[in-house]
Design an enzyme around this catalytic site. Structure first.
Site, PDB file in Angstrom:
ATOM      1  N   HIS A  70      -7.160  -2.257  14.971  1.00 20.75           N
ATOM      2  CA  HIS A  70      -7.316  -1.512  13.719  1.00 20.75           C
ATOM      3  C   HIS A  70      -7.041  -2.408  12.501  1.00 20.75           C
ATOM      4  CE1 HIS A  70      -6.991   2.241  11.237  1.00 20.75           C
ATOM      5  NE2 HIS A  70      -6.203   1.447  10.518  1.00 20.75           N
ATOM      6  N   GLU A  71      -5.897  -3.065  12.505  1.00 19.86           N
ATOM      7  CA  GLU A  71      -5.534  -3.893  11.339  1.00 19.86           C
ATOM      8  C   GLU A  71      -6.504  -5.062  11.199  1.00 19.86           C
ATOM      9  OE1 GLU A  71      -3.600  -2.335   9.535  1.00 19.86           O
ATOM     10  OE2 GLU A  71      -2.800  -1.014  11.087  1.00 19.86           O
ATOM     11  N   ASN A 120      -2.566  -6.415   5.240  1.00 16.91           N
ATOM     12  CA  ASN A 120      -2.560  -7.423   4.170  1.00 16.91           C
ATOM     13  C   ASN A 120      -3.451  -8.610   4.531  1.00 16.91           C
ATOM     14  OD1 ASN A 120      -0.214  -5.925   3.142  1.00 16.91           O
ATOM     15  ND2 ASN A 120       0.814  -6.866   4.885  1.00 16.91           N
ATOM     16  N   GLU A 127      -9.999   4.024   6.082  1.00 17.82           N
ATOM     17  CA  GLU A 127      -9.232   4.473   7.252  1.00 17.82           C
ATOM     18  C   GLU A 127     -10.092   5.222   8.276  1.00 17.82           C
ATOM     19  OE1 GLU A 127      -6.697   3.098   7.874  1.00 17.82           O
ATOM     20  OE2 GLU A 127      -5.849   2.462   5.958  1.00 17.82           O
ATOM     21  N   GLU A 149       0.852  -1.184   0.000  1.00 18.54           N
ATOM     22  CA  GLU A 149       0.000   0.000   0.000  1.00 18.54           C
ATOM     23  C   GLU A 149       0.896   1.245   0.000  1.00 18.54           C
ATOM     24  OE1 GLU A 149      -2.761   0.439   3.275  1.00 18.54           O
ATOM     25  OE2 GLU A 149      -3.760   2.099   2.288  1.00 18.54           O
ATOM     26  N   GLY A 201       2.802   2.309  10.847  1.00 20.95           N
ATOM     27  CA  GLY A 201       2.571   1.522  12.053  1.00 20.95           C
ATOM     28  C   GLY A 201       2.369   0.047  11.757  1.00 20.95           C
ATOM     29  N   ALA A 202       1.497  -0.237  10.807  1.00 21.59           N
ATOM     30  CA  ALA A 202       1.188  -1.622  10.497  1.00 21.59           C
ATOM     31  C   ALA A 202       0.378  -1.668   9.214  1.00 21.59           C
ATOM     32  CB  ALA A 202       0.389  -2.262  11.629  1.00 21.59           C
ATOM     33  N   MET A 203       0.227  -2.891   8.677  1.00 17.89           N
ATOM     34  CA  MET A 203      -0.458  -3.028   7.394  1.00 17.89           C
ATOM     35  C   MET A 203      -1.373  -4.242   7.393  1.00 17.89           C
ATOM     36  SD  MET A 203      -0.948  -1.841   4.434  1.00 17.89           S
ATOM     37  CE  MET A 203      -2.158  -2.620   3.373  1.00 17.89           C
TER      38      MET A 203
END
Ligand code: PHE
Ligand code: ZN
Length: 876
Positions: free
Chosen positions: A304-305, A272, A327, A128, A268-270
């Protein structure tokens, strides 16, 4: 920028993709020098496209080495296609075809941390927003969704673990010491959700049984030294999964859910699909190394992820202008999750503080943009507080307007209607409207108009008629995309307090009423009011606006003591302190003597003496408005005056309240019985707030308290709080000793070393820039590691206003030097670092000139799109 200036992309130019990819088969041969990527794409023309026999234009970065290209099994030669810096074009294609492509890439040399790269010897990806085009040629846009099968081949010794999205379906050994694994993801997804990881990783396993009784394997992959930091993330994950079932009816859909922790990560994080990749700082935790705030942050980000699996993955964005679709909604979801796991009021206070300082500042600066931007040069620059935090506030307002029940109906309809699709923010609102029957027509302006609305309220009371009236006006300042704004639909939550501080009944036993502001000027009448009430306005911060009402200090103290809305009780304290501090700032600037008004001392005395209050609330109430918030509110920002006045007020309060503060410290301090629960966290926060006040007195006996806490702490919250107080104090040898002891103790732990760097970078002492430069020269510093860069350079420039804005301009020169160096390595990090310089118009003319000169110096060199966009817009 010397080359042609990069072009902006506009929402209004959106066209449906002329081609679709039904199946994507990928084959990676990971090597030490280079990696071979083979792709097999089953493609067809999009029946919904009006572009007839358009050519196929695949995205592909210049760094891709194209080894072979085949159409339906036949080799294409260089004359059959065209390549430029960003794409590969093939004309005259049939309606259905298979395109096969072999490319060579060099992850080892990829410092941008986009696409495939290496972190501490492990291969990992970040796709992303547009990283996939650095891996292979593709339709790298979110409205092209495909199922993926991925085969990874690598040396078994160095890469025993091979991961990708979906389920593992096959694996095997080769004779050359290499092994392979194949993954199959049955859910259609855009390329930005693709992920691959290969490395020497350890795993911690857990499982979750879904509401329909399916068992999901949970796996957290970390480097071996981090095995003792996995429990919290796994526990948070299970809580997230249960919460999303309970509150949104959303169940997880694959048989396995994996999280990988990596040290080199831009964000922070993704999220996938099935394989979330996290910045190690946002997932690894244990009490000895992680603060309470760190634990809470991790819980929120893991949530969140995970929540993205529905709000982002199953239903994704049509184009990147719609980023807030996933988001904003997901931040709202994670905020509610955190509120349900801990204290709702405290969570709200923290989120609003961030919004009012950082997002409001963004909205008032050169990069201001609507929640749904209308154009961008580089999409990476739009992962902003506006898209995330303000976007979440917009969703929260929908929740307020619809009520919890209708909102849930709306989200159910949204997920059902759009499962498997790439959609727009308008589709989201449409679902909310259709499910609830509530008209959100005017409300949509929150997505298209930038800027922070100002709401001015005045009132009058007619005793004879027993009538109370609120007059409300709204306006919104100009922003780059538009000078004139149409009125917003603002839900203003209001309560009325009687003389005893009790809520009045505003009808049907309701004590809080939502007023719908829809016009530039409106009046609201309350009948049957027996005596002049005191309004409690914008309860719970019901809209992201600046609220003005001429409260007296006395009224604010009253609200602090009586408002039934916890958020507004806190906010009354903030308003009181802001009013006083703004007065003191101008006293300081005029050379007048500083004298603290008694009202704040009285208010704080009440807060500290009231044993019925939650210690977490007391700690929040005691926290003075931050320098950043005062700066945001200032006409012309004077960083020195703001800093000195805030320190002055803190010291005066400490002097006046010494006894009570010492009681609070002693009463809440627990030695040797560490616990991680809401109560213990609350007590630590109050204990450390009290100590922070007391340290301003510069008394040796208090230094001893801090030193004792530092040395005896069994958790990072207490140790770090003590360290930073000692390190920022004037006790010279003690501060050096504490810093060096801390480093000795923690030098093996990179995440703790980052905290140690930040403590030094945020020191208000005059030598802090020199210290930062000295730390950068040490081997532990590494410009290619974003966490290190943020901990040191980011913290100095972004969280140490008084030193960054030194009158001699050296702070600005330093930042410009770092941006110029970093832009070659990692454009995303360089452009993010620029933020403080972009705010130059908010300062005095001397500082303006110094900041501008540095922006111009940056502009004179060769720049990435990322930095070019920020600098050029700042100078415009
Ligand atoms: N989509 C990620 C999130 O918010 C953030 C992110 C964006 C991560 C771009 C990496 C790159 O959850
Ligand atoms: Zn997100």
């Amino acid at each position: 920028m010397s080359k042609d200036n990069p072009r902006a992309i506009h929402l209004k130019d959106y066209r449906v993709p002329p081609f679709l990819i039904d199946r994507t088969e990928l084959h990676f041969e990971l090597g030490e020098k280079a990696t071979l990527v083979k792709s097999r794409l089953s493609m067809r023309r999009n029946p919904d496209s009006d572009e007839g026999d358009a050519a196929l234009q695949l995205h592909g970065d210049t760094s891709l080495v194209l080894r072979r290209l085949q159409l339906d099994g036949k080799d294409l030669s260089v004359s059959d296609y065209q390549r430029d810096d960003e794409s590969l074009t093939i004309a005259q294609l049939p309606d259905n075809f298979v395109l096969e492509c072999v490319t060579l890439i060099k992850p080892q040399e990829n410092t941008s941390l986009e696409g495939l790269y290496k972190s501490n010897g492990m291969f990992c990806t970040q796709c992303e927003a547009e990283g996939f085009r650095k891996i292979t040629f593709y339709l790298d846009r979110p409205d092209v969704m495909s199922v993926f099968t991925t085969t990874i081949v690598a040396n078994r010794q160095d890469y025993p673990v091979l991961l990708s999205n979906g389920n593992p379906v096959e694996q095997g050994e080769q004779e050359d010491g290499r092994h392979w694994c194949r993954w199959d993801d049955p859910f259609k997804k855009p390329a930005y959700l693709f992920a691959l990881v290969a490395g020497k990783l350890e795993q911690v396993d857990d499982s979750f049984t879904t509401q329909s009784g399916r068992e999901v394997a949970l796996r957290l992959f970390v480097e071996p030294q981090n095995l003792d930091k996995c429990d919290h993330a796994l526990a948070s994950l299970k809580r997230s999964m249960a919460w999303d079932e309970q509150v949104y009816g959303r169940e997880y859909d694959l048989d396995i859910f994996m999280i990988v922790a990596v040290d080199h990560f831009n964000m922070g994080a993704m999220e996938n699909k099935g394989l979330n990749i996290f910045n190690s700082s946002c997932v690894l935790a244990n009490p000895a190394t992680t603060t309470d705030a760190g634990f809470q942050r991790i819980e929120g980000i893991v949530g969140h992820e995970y929540f993205h699996n529905w709000s982002g993955n199953r239903v994704t964005c049509r184009d990147w202008f719609q980023l807030s679709l996933k988001e904003g909604f997901t931040v709202f979801r994670d905020a509610e999750f955190s509120a349900d796991m801990g204290s709702r009021t405290v969570k709200r206070i923290e989120d609003v503080s961030l919004l009012r300082t950082a997002q409001f500042a963004e909205d008032a600066g050169p990069m201001a943009h609507p929640v749904r931007p209308a154009s961008y040069i580089e999409i990476s620059n739009f992962y902003t507080l506006t898209v995330y935090e303000k976007g979440a506030e917009v969703v929260r307002m929908i929740h307020t307007l619809l009520g919890a029940e209708q909102f849930r109906k709306g989200s159910d309809l949204y997920f059902e209607r759009h499962d498997g699709q790439a959609v727009t923010t308008d589709d989201f609102i449409q679902a909310m409207e259709d499910a609830s029957g509530i008209d959100l027509g005017q409300f949509r302006r929150w997505y298209s108009q930038a800027g922070t609305p100002v709401v001015e309220v005045s009132d009058d009371y007619d005793a004879e008629q027993r009538r109370y009236r609120l007059k409300v006006r709204q306006h919104c300042p100009a922003t780059p995309e538009s000078d004139s704004k149409q009125p917003f639909h603002i839900p203003l939550a209001v309560g009325l307090l009687d003389e005893q501080g009790n809520d009045l009944d505003l009808g049907d036993g309701q004590t809080t009423k939502i007023l719908h502001l829809t016009e530039a000027e409106q009046e609201f009448v309350f009948e049957g009011i027996d005596s002049q009430p005191l309004p409690s306005l914008l309860r719970g911060f019901s809209a992201p606006v600046k609220l003005r009402y001429p409260y007296s200090a006395e009224q604010l103290v009253f609200l602090m003591a009586h408002d039934s809305d916890g958020f507004n009780r806190w906010d009354a304290g903030q308003r009181l302190a802001v009013d006083l501090m703004q007065g003191l700032i101008s006293d300081y600037q005029q050379g007048r003597e500083l004298v603290l008004d008694r009202s704040l001392v009285e208010a704080y005395t009440k807060v500290l003496s009231d044993r019925s209050l939650d210690p977490a609330m007391v700690a929040k109430l005691l926290l003075l408005p931050s320098e950043a918030y005062l700066a945001e509110l200032a006409e012309v920002i004077d960083p020195e005056a703001i800093h000195l006045v805030r320190e002055f007020v803190k010291r005066e309060l400490a002097q006046a309240l010494q006894g009570l503060l010492m009681d609070a410290y002693r009463h809440n301090r627990s030695e040797g019985d560490y616990q991680l629960n809401a109560d213990a966290i609350a007590r630590r926060s109050l204990q450390n707030a009290a100590l922070s006040y007391l340290m301003t007195l510069e008394q040796p006996r208090i230094l001893v308290l801090a030193q004792h806490q530092f040395a005896s702490a069994d958790n990072m919250t207490d140790q770090l709080a003590a360290l930073s107080l000692i390190a920022h104090s004037g006790f010279e040898s003690e501060r050096q000793q504490a810093l060096s002891e801390f480093y000795q103790q923690w030098q093996q732990d990179p995440l703790v070393v980052n905290q140690w760097l930040s403590v030094q970078a945020t020191s208000p002492r005059d030598d802090s820039l020199t210290q930062v430069k000295a730390l950068m020269a040490q081997p532990l510093f590494d410009l290619t590691n974003p966490n290190r860069v943020r901990a040191l350079i980011g913290a100095f420039c972004g969280q140490n206003a008084v030193q960054f804005h030194r009158a001699d301009g050296e702070g600005y020169r330093f930042l410009a030097d770092q941006v110029i160096a970093l832009d070659k390595l990692n454009p995303q990090i360089a452009s993010r670092l620029l933020t403080p310089l972009t705010r130059w118009k908010r300062y005095d003319s001397r500082r303006q000139a110094l900041m501008r000169a540095q922006l111009e110096r940056i502009m004179a060199g060769e720049l990435s799109k990322d930095s070019y966009e920020i600098v050029s817009k700042s100078l415009a």
